[in-house]
Design a protein around this motif. Structure first.
Motif, PDB file in Angstrom:
ATOM      1  N   SER A   1      61.268 -28.900  26.458  1.00 41.74           N
ATOM      2  CA  SER A   1      61.595 -29.391  27.797  1.00 41.74           C
ATOM      3  C   SER A   1      63.097 -29.426  28.020  1.00 41.74           C
ATOM      4  O   SER A   1      63.578 -29.111  29.112  1.00 41.74           O
ATOM      5  CB  SER A   1      60.985 -30.771  28.027  1.00 41.74           C
TER       6      SER A   1
ATOM      7  N   TRP B   1      65.205 -27.462  26.561  1.00 37.61           N
ATOM      8  CA  TRP B   1      65.621 -26.053  26.634  1.00 37.61           C
ATOM      9  C   TRP B   1      65.413 -25.506  28.042  1.00 37.61           C
ATOM     10  O   TRP B   1      66.247 -24.797  28.575  1.00 37.61           O
ATOM     11  CB  TRP B   1      64.846 -25.227  25.616  1.00 37.61           C
ATOM     12  N   SER B   2      64.283 -25.876  28.658  1.00 38.32           N
ATOM     13  CA  SER B   2      64.020 -25.374  30.004  1.00 38.32           C
ATOM     14  C   SER B   2      64.971 -26.005  31.012  1.00 38.32           C
ATOM     15  O   SER B   2      65.357 -25.353  31.984  1.00 38.32           O
ATOM     16  CB  SER B   2      62.564 -25.645  30.397  1.00 38.32           C
TER      17      SER B   2
ATOM     18  N   ARG C   1      68.067 -26.805  30.357  1.00 32.65           N
ATOM     19  CA  ARG C   1      69.341 -26.161  30.116  1.00 32.65           C
ATOM     20  C   ARG C   1      69.385 -24.772  30.739  1.00 32.65           C
ATOM     21  O   ARG C   1      70.402 -24.333  31.264  1.00 32.65           O
ATOM     22  CB  ARG C   1      69.582 -26.039  28.604  1.00 32.65           C
ATOM     23  N   ARG C   2      68.264 -24.069  30.710  1.00 37.23           N
ATOM     24  CA  ARG C   2      68.223 -22.690  31.227  1.00 37.23           C
ATOM     25  C   ARG C   2      68.261 -22.657  32.754  1.00 37.23           C
ATOM     26  O   ARG C   2      68.666 -21.667  33.324  1.00 37.23           O
ATOM     27  CB  ARG C   2      66.981 -21.988  30.726  1.00 37.23           C
ATOM     28  N   LYS C   3      67.829 -23.730  33.431  1.00 38.89           N
ATOM     29  CA  LYS C   3      67.824 -23.758  34.899  1.00 38.89           C
ATOM     30  C   LYS C   3      69.229 -23.936  35.456  1.00 38.89           C
ATOM     31  O   LYS C   3      69.500 -23.522  36.565  1.00 38.89           O
ATOM     32  CB  LYS C   3      66.932 -24.886  35.405  1.00 38.89           C
ATOM     33  N   SER C   4      70.111 -24.578  34.710  1.00 39.42           N
ATOM     34  CA  SER C   4      71.452 -24.831  35.241  1.00 39.42           C
ATOM     35  C   SER C   4      72.432 -23.732  34.897  1.00 39.42           C
ATOM     36  O   SER C   4      72.220 -22.789  34.260  1.00 39.42           O
ATOM     37  CB  SER C   4      71.978 -26.144  34.706  1.00 39.42           C
TER      38      SER C   4
END
Length: 55
Positions: A47, A49-50, A52-55
């Motif tokens: 969660s 990681w996801s 972090r990847r959105k920003s």
């Protein structure tokens, strides 16, 4: 799915064996607790990681 659980229980057994003797009566209980902690850690890392990847 059973392969994932089997791998988690192998890892949990190895981690638990570092702290508790394998022939202790409560080894399986502690192994299950460690497996639940591993699942929680994997879900938490996923969660984060996801996010972090959105920003």
């Amino acid at each position: 799915m059973s392969v994932i659980f089997r791998i988690l229980f192998v890892l949990a057994g190895a981690i638990t064996a570092l702290f508790v003797a394998r022939d202790a009566l409560n080894f399986t209980i502690i192994q299950t607790f460690v497996a639940v902690l591993l699942v929680t850690a994997v879900v938490g890392v996923g969660s984060l990681w996801s996010l972090r990847r959105k920003s």
